[in-house]
Enzyme design. Structure first.
Site, PDB file in Angstrom:
ATOM      1  N   ARG A 167       1.161 -25.164  75.741  1.00 46.95           N
ATOM      2  CA  ARG A 167       2.094 -26.066  75.051  1.00 46.95           C
ATOM      3  C   ARG A 167       1.787 -27.543  75.315  1.00 46.95           C
ATOM      4  NH1 ARG A 167       6.946 -23.508  73.360  1.00 46.95           N
ATOM      5  NH2 ARG A 167       6.067 -21.641  72.485  1.00 46.95           N
TER       6      ARG A 167
ATOM      7  N   ARG B  21       7.138 -31.229  72.062  1.00 48.41           N
ATOM      8  CA  ARG B  21       8.213 -32.225  71.963  1.00 48.41           C
ATOM      9  C   ARG B  21       8.283 -33.232  73.102  1.00 48.41           C
ATOM     10  NH1 ARG B  21      12.382 -27.556  71.092  1.00 48.41           N
ATOM     11  NH2 ARG B  21      10.730 -26.711  72.383  1.00 48.41           N
TER      12      ARG B  21
ATOM     13  N   ARG C 189       6.550 -34.550  63.651  1.00 45.19           N
ATOM     14  CA  ARG C 189       7.511 -33.496  63.308  1.00 45.19           C
ATOM     15  C   ARG C 189       8.633 -34.050  62.426  1.00 45.19           C
ATOM     16  NH1 ARG C 189      11.944 -31.277  66.414  1.00 45.19           N
ATOM     17  NH2 ARG C 189      12.043 -29.009  66.325  1.00 45.19           N
TER      18      ARG C 189
ATOM     19  N   ASP D 215       1.573 -20.728  65.879  1.00 50.81           N
ATOM     20  CA  ASP D 215       2.494 -19.959  66.703  1.00 50.81           C
ATOM     21  C   ASP D 215       2.097 -18.490  66.648  1.00 50.81           C
ATOM     22  OD1 ASP D 215       5.295 -20.553  68.135  1.00 50.81           O
ATOM     23  OD2 ASP D 215       5.301 -18.519  67.345  1.00 50.81           O
TER      24      ASP D 215
ATOM     25  N   TYR E   3       9.718  -9.667  69.052  1.00 56.65           N
ATOM     26  CA  TYR E   3      10.288 -10.585  68.060  1.00 56.65           C
ATOM     27  C   TYR E   3      10.598  -9.871  66.751  1.00 56.65           C
ATOM     28  CZ  TYR E   3       9.572 -14.479  71.156  1.00 56.65           C
ATOM     29  OH  TYR E   3       9.652 -15.329  72.225  1.00 56.65           O
TER      30      TYR E   3
HETATM   31  O1  CP3 Z   1       0.051 -26.392  72.349  1.00 52.38           O
HETATM   32  C1  CP3 Z   1       0.065 -25.139  72.279  1.00 52.38           C
HETATM   33  O2  CP3 Z   1       0.318 -24.404  73.230  1.00 52.38           O
HETATM   34  C2  CP3 Z   1      -0.370 -24.484  70.972  1.00 52.38           C
HETATM   35  C3  CP3 Z   1       0.632 -24.018  70.087  1.00 52.38           C
HETATM   36  C4  CP3 Z   1       1.583 -22.883  70.482  1.00 52.38           C
HETATM   37  C5  CP3 Z   1       2.950 -22.884  70.134  1.00 52.38           C
HETATM   38  N1  CP3 Z   1       3.472 -21.675  70.452  1.00 52.38           N
HETATM   39  C6  CP3 Z   1       3.624 -24.006  69.481  1.00 52.38           C
HETATM   40  C7  CP3 Z   1       5.092 -24.079  69.538  1.00 52.38           C
HETATM   41  C8  CP3 Z   1       1.320 -21.660  71.118  1.00 52.38           C
HETATM   42  C9  CP3 Z   1       0.035 -21.154  71.750  1.00 52.38           C
HETATM   43  C10 CP3 Z   1       2.539 -20.895  71.077  1.00 52.38           C
HETATM   44  C11 CP3 Z   1       2.643 -19.507  71.589  1.00 52.38           C
HETATM   45  C12 CP3 Z   1       3.952 -18.850  71.598  1.00 52.38           C
HETATM   46  N2  CP3 Z   1       4.968 -18.970  70.681  1.00 52.38           N
HETATM   47  C13 CP3 Z   1       4.359 -17.871  72.546  1.00 52.38           C
HETATM   48  C14 CP3 Z   1       3.513 -17.349  73.697  1.00 52.38           C
HETATM   49  C15 CP3 Z   1       3.459 -18.291  74.843  1.00 52.38           C
HETATM   50  C16 CP3 Z   1       4.781 -18.487  75.562  1.00 52.38           C
HETATM   51  O3  CP3 Z   1       5.301 -19.618  75.481  1.00 52.38           O
HETATM   52  O4  CP3 Z   1       5.246 -17.544  76.191  1.00 52.38           O
HETATM   53  C17 CP3 Z   1       5.651 -17.461  72.203  1.00 52.38           C
HETATM   54  C18 CP3 Z   1       6.506 -16.451  72.946  1.00 52.38           C
HETATM   55  C19 CP3 Z   1       6.025 -18.152  71.016  1.00 52.38           C
HETATM   56  C20 CP3 Z   1       7.270 -18.020  70.237  1.00 52.38           C
HETATM   57  C21 CP3 Z   1       8.021 -19.307  70.223  1.00 52.38           C
HETATM   58  N3  CP3 Z   1       7.666 -20.395  69.448  1.00 52.38           N
HETATM   59  C22 CP3 Z   1       9.182 -19.635  70.963  1.00 52.38           C
HETATM   60  C23 CP3 Z   1       9.903 -18.728  71.930  1.00 52.38           C
HETATM   61  C24 CP3 Z   1       9.519 -20.958  70.612  1.00 52.38           C
HETATM   62  C25 CP3 Z   1      10.759 -21.722  71.050  1.00 52.38           C
HETATM   63  C26 CP3 Z   1      10.626 -22.260  72.423  1.00 52.38           C
HETATM   64  C27 CP3 Z   1      10.242 -23.703  72.413  1.00 52.38           C
HETATM   65  O5  CP3 Z   1       9.452 -24.108  73.275  1.00 52.38           O
HETATM   66  O6  CP3 Z   1      10.745 -24.425  71.552  1.00 52.38           O
HETATM   67  C28 CP3 Z   1       8.557 -21.425  69.694  1.00 52.38           C
HETATM   68  C29 CP3 Z   1       8.495 -22.768  69.061  1.00 52.38           C
HETATM   69  C30 CP3 Z   1       7.260 -23.571  69.327  1.00 52.38           C
HETATM   70  N4  CP3 Z   1       5.991 -23.076  69.273  1.00 52.38           N
HETATM   71  C31 CP3 Z   1       7.209 -24.962  69.612  1.00 52.38           C
HETATM   72  C32 CP3 Z   1       5.856 -25.293  69.737  1.00 52.38           C
HETATM   73  C33 CP3 Z   1       5.261 -26.660  69.979  1.00 52.38           C
HETATM   74  C34 CP3 Z   1       8.386 -25.918  69.653  1.00 52.38           C
HETATM   75  C35 CP3 Z   1       8.599 -26.310  68.224  1.00 52.38           C
HETATM   76  C36 CP3 Z   1       9.407 -27.526  67.976  1.00 52.38           C
HETATM   77  O7  CP3 Z   1      10.632 -27.409  67.972  1.00 52.38           O
HETATM   78  O8  CP3 Z   1       8.801 -28.590  67.718  1.00 52.38           O
END
Ligand code: CP3
Length: 346
Positions: free
Chosen positions: A29, A33, A42, A79, A155
């Protein structure tokens, strides 16, 4: 100027457990944000999915942390749930995270999932990879990823992030053949997604199995591991793979035998002990507590050096956090984390 081949990038060499002049570093990540420049994009895009599905914007936010911190890898901005959308499931992201408003509950829902053809339904990922590689320095690796079948199933069946996985566990035990059909479909999709990203120039691939550790070992061996193993078997040799499983200290020895070249550990596992426990079978990625980055830059540097001291001289380490960067993190603390790794160059 000579061009570095994929094989010479530090992270790839670390995953082959070669001795290196310093430990390579990136952060899960790393785009997100906590970065003001991410929030600005965004805002302009109108939301997370709009960014992911627009290759120019996805490439831009992928590159932001690489420019700011000079990490050793870019990870494509997308994602793990995008393949579920491509397979026909509704998907939205709100303040709480992902929501799938029509989760799977009947066998017909699983049968109706479309097979994943990434070049068609995930072409925006391929295009983002092309745009990113064009801008990246030669020595910087490009990472692709997918979700492991069990985590994707969580999910698809729960409809979002839940603590208990009651719906998934109910399906798993009471309608095992439907559960297995779903896992088969998800394993096919995950493998196809990884192949596509490797073909589009990724140097390394991460398989995220965030929820695998919620299972005890017996259930994990029966209901999750066979499909993760299948994804890894079907992608052997295309690029080095790193398997991430959160809260899975109880599965560490088994995880080391799944077929991935690297294992990503969360902060609950002792890293030096993990090198002993896995006996040189795999490279290890991790594992500073993401919450440690909420301390000041000096404390971050101190803790990062302590972690690196603990595993000094062991080949096969990629420095990272134990999970994703928290949105409350000060970018200065990310800078301190990366600098600590880089200033140890021998
Ligand atoms: O920079 C990076 O890591 C690359 C992009 C990336 C995202 N999600 C972007 C993202 C990657 C590799 C993921 C993987 C992901 N997504 C996982 C596996 C890794 C982990 O964190 O356990 C999972 C379970 C998800 C599902 C997911 N997507 C969740 C649970 C959430 C909400 C939690 C959060 O941090 O907001 C997301 C949203 C998400 N995916 C965001 C980002 C940057 C936040 C989005 C936003 O509101 O701008």
């Amino acid at each position: 100027m000579t061009t570095l081949g994929t094989d010479e990038r530090l992270i790839v060499r670390a995953l082959r457990r070669e001795p290196l002049p310093r430990t390579p570093v990136w952060l899960m990540r790393q785009a997100g944000r906590y970065l003001p420049e991410y929030r600005a994009v965004r805002e302009r895009a109108g939301g997370f999915l709009q960014m992911v599905r627009n290759p120019e914007l996805a490439a831009e936010v992928t590159l932001q942390p690489v420019r700011r911190f000079e990490v050793d890898a870019a990870i494509v901005f997308s994602d793990i749930l995008m393949p579920l959308q491509a397979m026909g499931m509704a998907l939205v992201f709100d303040e709480r995270g992902p929501v799938l408003p029509a989760p799977l509950c009947e066998r017909e829902h699983v049968e109706a999932l479309k097979p994943l053809v990434p070049a068609e339904s995930l072409a925006y990922v391929g295009e983002a990879l092309r745009l990113v590689r064009r801008e990246l320095a030669d020595e910087t690796a490009l990472i692709g990823f997918c979700g492991a079948p069990f985590t994707l199933a969580a999910y698809a069946v729960e409809g979002g992030t839940t603590g208990s996985f009651a719906r998934l566990r109910g399906l798993m035990y009471r309608d095992t053949s439907t559960f297995e059909l779903l896992m088969d479909r998800l394993a096919d999709a995950a493998a196809a997604h990884l192949h596509y990203q490797a073909e589009r120039g990724c140097d390394a691939l991460v398989v995220f199995d965030t929820w695998a550790g919620s299972l005890g070992r017996e259930d994990w061996l029966c209901y999750a591991a066979p499909w993760t193993r299948r994804v890894l078997a079907e992608t052997a040799g295309i690029a080095p793979r790193v398997l991430f499983a959160g809260q899975s200290d109880h599965l560490l020895e088994d995880m080391a035998g799944m077929g991935a070249e690297g294992l990503a550990l969360d902060h609950r596992t002792d890293l030096a002990a993990a090198f002993e426990r896995t006996g040189g079978k795999v490279a290890l990625q991790g594992n500073l507590d993401p919450a440690a980055l909420l301390a000041g830059p000096e404390e971050v540097a101190r803790r990062t050096h302590a972690l690196l001291d603990d595993v000094e001289g062991r080949p096969g380490h990629v420095l990272n956090l134990g999970h994703g960067v928290l949105k409350e993190t000060d970018p200065e603390c990310v800078a301190a984390f990366v600098a600590a790794a880089k200033e140890r160059e021998r």
